[in-house]
Structure formats: structure tokens, C-alpha cells
Design a protein around this motif. Structure first.
Motif, PDB file in Angstrom:
ATOM      1  N   ASN A  31      41.530   3.072   7.112  1.00 23.27           N
ATOM      2  CA  ASN A  31      42.122   1.735   7.087  1.00 23.27           C
ATOM      3  C   ASN A  31      42.972   1.673   5.814  1.00 23.27           C
ATOM      4  O   ASN A  31      42.609   1.045   4.838  1.00 23.27           O
ATOM      5  CB  ASN A  31      41.000   0.681   7.068  1.00 23.27           C
ATOM      6  CG  ASN A  31      41.525  -0.711   7.207  1.00 23.27           C
ATOM      7  OD1 ASN A  31      42.679  -0.916   7.579  1.00 23.27           O
ATOM      8  ND2 ASN A  31      40.696  -1.688   6.903  1.00 23.27           N
ATOM      9  N   TYR A  32      44.100   2.402   5.841  1.00 24.84           N
ATOM     10  CA  TYR A  32      44.903   2.595   4.635  1.00 24.84           C
ATOM     11  C   TYR A  32      45.281   1.279   3.962  1.00 24.84           C
ATOM     12  O   TYR A  32      45.542   0.274   4.627  1.00 24.84           O
ATOM     13  CB  TYR A  32      46.192   3.360   4.964  1.00 24.84           C
ATOM     14  CG  TYR A  32      45.957   4.807   5.281  1.00 24.84           C
ATOM     15  CD1 TYR A  32      45.585   5.698   4.295  1.00 24.84           C
ATOM     16  CD2 TYR A  32      46.112   5.284   6.577  1.00 24.84           C
ATOM     17  CE1 TYR A  32      45.367   7.038   4.586  1.00 24.84           C
ATOM     18  CE2 TYR A  32      45.908   6.622   6.879  1.00 24.84           C
ATOM     19  CZ  TYR A  32      45.530   7.485   5.876  1.00 24.84           C
ATOM     20  OH  TYR A  32      45.322   8.807   6.162  1.00 24.84           O
ATOM     21  N   LEU A  33      45.287   1.328   2.634  1.00 26.26           N
ATOM     22  CA  LEU A  33      45.750   0.200   1.849  1.00 26.26           C
ATOM     23  C   LEU A  33      46.406   0.720   0.579  1.00 26.26           C
ATOM     24  O   LEU A  33      46.119   1.811   0.121  1.00 26.26           O
ATOM     25  CB  LEU A  33      44.608  -0.751   1.486  1.00 26.26           C
ATOM     26  CG  LEU A  33      43.577  -0.224   0.492  1.00 26.26           C
ATOM     27  CD1 LEU A  33      43.361  -1.261  -0.598  1.00 26.26           C
ATOM     28  CD2 LEU A  33      42.285   0.061   1.211  1.00 26.26           C
ATOM     29  N   ILE A  44      50.532   0.676 -11.609  1.00 21.31           N
ATOM     30  CA  ILE A  44      50.306   1.917 -10.874  1.00 21.31           C
ATOM     31  C   ILE A  44      49.878   1.540  -9.461  1.00 21.31           C
ATOM     32  O   ILE A  44      48.998   0.696  -9.281  1.00 21.31           O
ATOM     33  CB  ILE A  44      49.220   2.765 -11.556  1.00 21.31           C
ATOM     34  CG1 ILE A  44      49.687   3.148 -12.954  1.00 21.31           C
ATOM     35  CG2 ILE A  44      48.881   3.994 -10.728  1.00 21.31           C
ATOM     36  CD1 ILE A  44      48.621   3.777 -13.801  1.00 21.31           C
ATOM     37  N   ARG A  45      50.486   2.166  -8.476  1.00 22.04           N
ATOM     38  CA  ARG A  45      50.140   1.932  -7.074  1.00 22.04           C
ATOM     39  C   ARG A  45      49.742   3.254  -6.432  1.00 22.04           C
ATOM     40  O   ARG A  45      50.447   4.240  -6.554  1.00 22.04           O
ATOM     41  CB  ARG A  45      51.330   1.321  -6.332  1.00 22.04           C
ATOM     42  CG  ARG A  45      51.567  -0.115  -6.702  1.00 22.04           C
ATOM     43  CD  ARG A  45      52.700  -0.714  -5.855  1.00 22.04           C
ATOM     44  NE  ARG A  45      52.807  -2.146  -6.051  1.00 22.04           N
ATOM     45  CZ  ARG A  45      53.366  -2.722  -7.102  1.00 22.04           C
ATOM     46  NH1 ARG A  45      53.880  -1.984  -8.061  1.00 22.04           N
ATOM     47  NH2 ARG A  45      53.415  -4.029  -7.206  1.00 22.04           N
ATOM     48  N   CYS A  46      48.602   3.225  -5.724  1.00 22.78           N
ATOM     49  CA  CYS A  46      48.097   4.418  -5.037  1.00 22.78           C
ATOM     50  C   CYS A  46      47.610   4.045  -3.644  1.00 22.78           C
ATOM     51  O   CYS A  46      47.058   2.961  -3.441  1.00 22.78           O
ATOM     52  CB  CYS A  46      46.932   5.040  -5.813  1.00 22.78           C
ATOM     53  SG  CYS A  46      47.339   5.601  -7.463  1.00 22.78           S
ATOM     54  N   THR A  47      47.771   4.958  -2.710  1.00 23.41           N
ATOM     55  CA  THR A  47      47.284   4.767  -1.349  1.00 23.41           C
ATOM     56  C   THR A  47      45.850   5.255  -1.256  1.00 23.41           C
ATOM     57  O   THR A  47      45.513   6.341  -1.741  1.00 23.41           O
ATOM     58  CB  THR A  47      48.162   5.554  -0.349  1.00 23.41           C
ATOM     59  OG1 THR A  47      49.503   5.071  -0.436  1.00 23.41           O
ATOM     60  CG2 THR A  47      47.649   5.391   1.073  1.00 23.41           C
ATOM     61  N   TYR A  48      45.003   4.457  -0.623  1.00 27.80           N
ATOM     62  CA  TYR A  48      43.598   4.805  -0.388  1.00 27.80           C
ATOM     63  C   TYR A  48      43.319   4.752   1.105  1.00 27.80           C
ATOM     64  O   TYR A  48      43.938   3.977   1.843  1.00 27.80           O
ATOM     65  CB  TYR A  48      42.669   3.831  -1.125  1.00 27.80           C
ATOM     66  CG  TYR A  48      42.788   3.966  -2.620  1.00 27.80           C
ATOM     67  CD1 TYR A  48      42.103   4.959  -3.307  1.00 27.80           C
ATOM     68  CD2 TYR A  48      43.614   3.123  -3.341  1.00 27.80           C
ATOM     69  CE1 TYR A  48      42.227   5.100  -4.674  1.00 27.80           C
ATOM     70  CE2 TYR A  48      43.747   3.243  -4.717  1.00 27.80           C
ATOM     71  CZ  TYR A  48      43.044   4.241  -5.371  1.00 27.80           C
ATOM     72  OH  TYR A  48      43.176   4.388  -6.728  1.00 27.80           O
ATOM     73  N   LYS A  49      42.356   5.572   1.551  1.00 28.13           N
ATOM     74  CA  LYS A  49      42.002   5.604   2.973  1.00 28.13           C
ATOM     75  C   LYS A  49      41.345   4.317   3.439  1.00 28.13           C
ATOM     76  O   LYS A  49      41.479   3.931   4.599  1.00 28.13           O
ATOM     77  CB  LYS A  49      41.054   6.771   3.270  1.00 28.13           C
ATOM     78  CG  LYS A  49      41.715   8.108   3.198  1.00 28.13           C
ATOM     79  CD  LYS A  49      40.722   9.197   3.548  1.00 28.13           C
ATOM     80  CE  LYS A  49      41.335  10.559   3.378  1.00 28.13           C
ATOM     81  NZ  LYS A  49      40.363  11.628   3.639  1.00 28.13           N
ATOM     82  N   HIS A  57      36.878   4.674  -6.684  1.00 29.14           N
ATOM     83  CA  HIS A  57      37.803   5.175  -7.708  1.00 29.14           C
ATOM     84  C   HIS A  57      37.845   4.224  -8.898  1.00 29.14           C
ATOM     85  O   HIS A  57      37.812   4.656 -10.054  1.00 29.14           O
ATOM     86  CB  HIS A  57      39.199   5.356  -7.112  1.00 29.14           C
ATOM     87  CG  HIS A  57      40.204   5.858  -8.090  1.00 29.14           C
ATOM     88  ND1 HIS A  57      41.191   5.070  -8.599  1.00 29.14           N
ATOM     89  CD2 HIS A  57      40.357   7.072  -8.658  1.00 29.14           C
ATOM     90  CE1 HIS A  57      41.920   5.774  -9.454  1.00 29.14           C
ATOM     91  NE2 HIS A  57      41.440   6.988  -9.499  1.00 29.14           N
ATOM     92  N   ALA A  58      37.899   2.931  -8.630  1.00 26.82           N
ATOM     93  CA  ALA A  58      37.929   1.925  -9.703  1.00 26.82           C
ATOM     94  C   ALA A  58      36.675   2.023 -10.562  1.00 26.82           C
ATOM     95  O   ALA A  58      36.733   1.960 -11.792  1.00 26.82           O
ATOM     96  CB  ALA A  58      38.068   0.530  -9.110  1.00 26.82           C
ATOM     97  N   THR A  69      48.978  -4.144  -0.709  1.00 29.10           N
ATOM     98  CA  THR A  69      49.455  -4.335   0.657  1.00 29.10           C
ATOM     99  C   THR A  69      48.562  -3.556   1.629  1.00 29.10           C
ATOM    100  O   THR A  69      47.857  -2.633   1.240  1.00 29.10           O
ATOM    101  CB  THR A  69      50.904  -3.816   0.839  1.00 29.10           C
ATOM    102  OG1 THR A  69      50.944  -2.424   0.520  1.00 29.10           O
ATOM    103  CG2 THR A  69      51.883  -4.572  -0.029  1.00 29.10           C
ATOM    104  N   THR A  70      48.640  -3.931   2.887  1.00 26.06           N
ATOM    105  CA  THR A  70      47.955  -3.195   3.947  1.00 26.06           C
ATOM    106  C   THR A  70      48.823  -1.992   4.296  1.00 26.06           C
ATOM    107  O   THR A  70      50.047  -2.078   4.282  1.00 26.06           O
ATOM    108  CB  THR A  70      47.762  -4.091   5.188  1.00 26.06           C
ATOM    109  OG1 THR A  70      46.980  -5.213   4.808  1.00 26.06           O
ATOM    110  CG2 THR A  70      47.066  -3.354   6.311  1.00 26.06           C
ATOM    111  N   GLY A  71      48.197  -0.885   4.597  1.00 25.49           N
ATOM    112  CA  GLY A  71      48.932   0.336   4.910  1.00 25.49           C
ATOM    113  C   GLY A  71      49.225   1.135   3.652  1.00 25.49           C
ATOM    114  O   GLY A  71      48.821   0.767   2.550  1.00 25.49           O
ATOM    115  N   ARG A  72      49.911   2.222   3.839  1.00 29.97           N
ATOM    116  CA  ARG A  72      50.230   3.112   2.713  1.00 29.97           C
ATOM    117  C   ARG A  72      51.241   2.463   1.775  1.00 29.97           C
ATOM    118  O   ARG A  72      52.055   1.644   2.197  1.00 29.97           O
ATOM    119  CB  ARG A  72      50.797   4.422   3.239  1.00 29.97           C
ATOM    120  CG  ARG A  72      49.815   5.228   4.051  1.00 29.97           C
ATOM    121  CD  ARG A  72      50.513   6.473   4.618  1.00 29.97           C
ATOM    122  NE  ARG A  72      49.615   7.231   5.450  1.00 29.97           N
ATOM    123  CZ  ARG A  72      49.041   8.370   5.069  1.00 29.97           C
ATOM    124  NH1 ARG A  72      49.272   8.860   3.882  1.00 29.97           N
ATOM    125  NH2 ARG A  72      48.233   9.010   5.876  1.00 29.97           N
TER     126      ARG A  72
END
Length: 82
Positions: A31-33, A44-49, A57-58, A69-72
Motif C-alpha cells: 500500500n505504497y505511500l 526528505i521524501r521516501c517511498t514506503y511499501k 523506519h521512523a 501522499t498516497t502512492g509512490r
């Protein structure tokens, strides 16, 4: 002597708490975000599954990450690869 023992005990207690990150994220849930944080005054922006992966990670980095945002992410920051 008692002061030294107290300091060592408090340091050990702090170390134990810092490594208490919940790592029970489901490997199957996709459920990418796009998450973001501010590090040294830089966004910093990173994509998570999934949200669990971002929260883990946090916790491990001791940073506050929020869903952007929702998605990558349109573009992941260089720091995401580290």
C-alpha cells in the motif's frame, strides 16, 4: 560508587527503550505511500511499501515521518537509498 551504578543503569534502560521498535510489519501488504521528514533543515521524501514500514523506519532512525501522499513519491530523496 552508587552514582556510577545509577548512571550505568539509566544508560542501559535508555538503550533498551530505544531499540524497542515494533517490526511486525506484514511483508505481503503493499500500500505504497510517500513519507516525508525534515532532517538538518531539508525536506526528505521516501517511498514506503506500507505505513508500518514507514513507522518502523521512523522508530529505528528516531525521526518523525508523516505521510505526504498516497502512492509512490514523484522522486525519492538521495537519503532514501542509505
Amino acid at each position: 560508587m552508587k552514582l556510577i551504578i545509577l548512571v550505568v543503569f539509566l544508560a542501559f534502560l535508555g538503550l533498551a527503550k530505544s531499540q524497542n521498535c515494533n517490526n511486525n510489519c506484514s511483508r505481503n501488504e503493499i500500500n505504497y505511500l510517500c513519507g516525508k521528514t525534515v532532517r538538518n533543515g531539508r525536506e526528505i521524501r521516501c517511498t514506503y511499501k506500507n505505513p508500518c514500514e514507514m513507522d518502523l523506519h521512523a522508530c529505528q532512525k528516531r525521526e518523525e515521518w508523516r505521510k505526504d501522499t498516497t502512492g509512490r513519491c514523484t522522486r525519492d530523496s538521495e537519503e532514501c537509498r542509505r
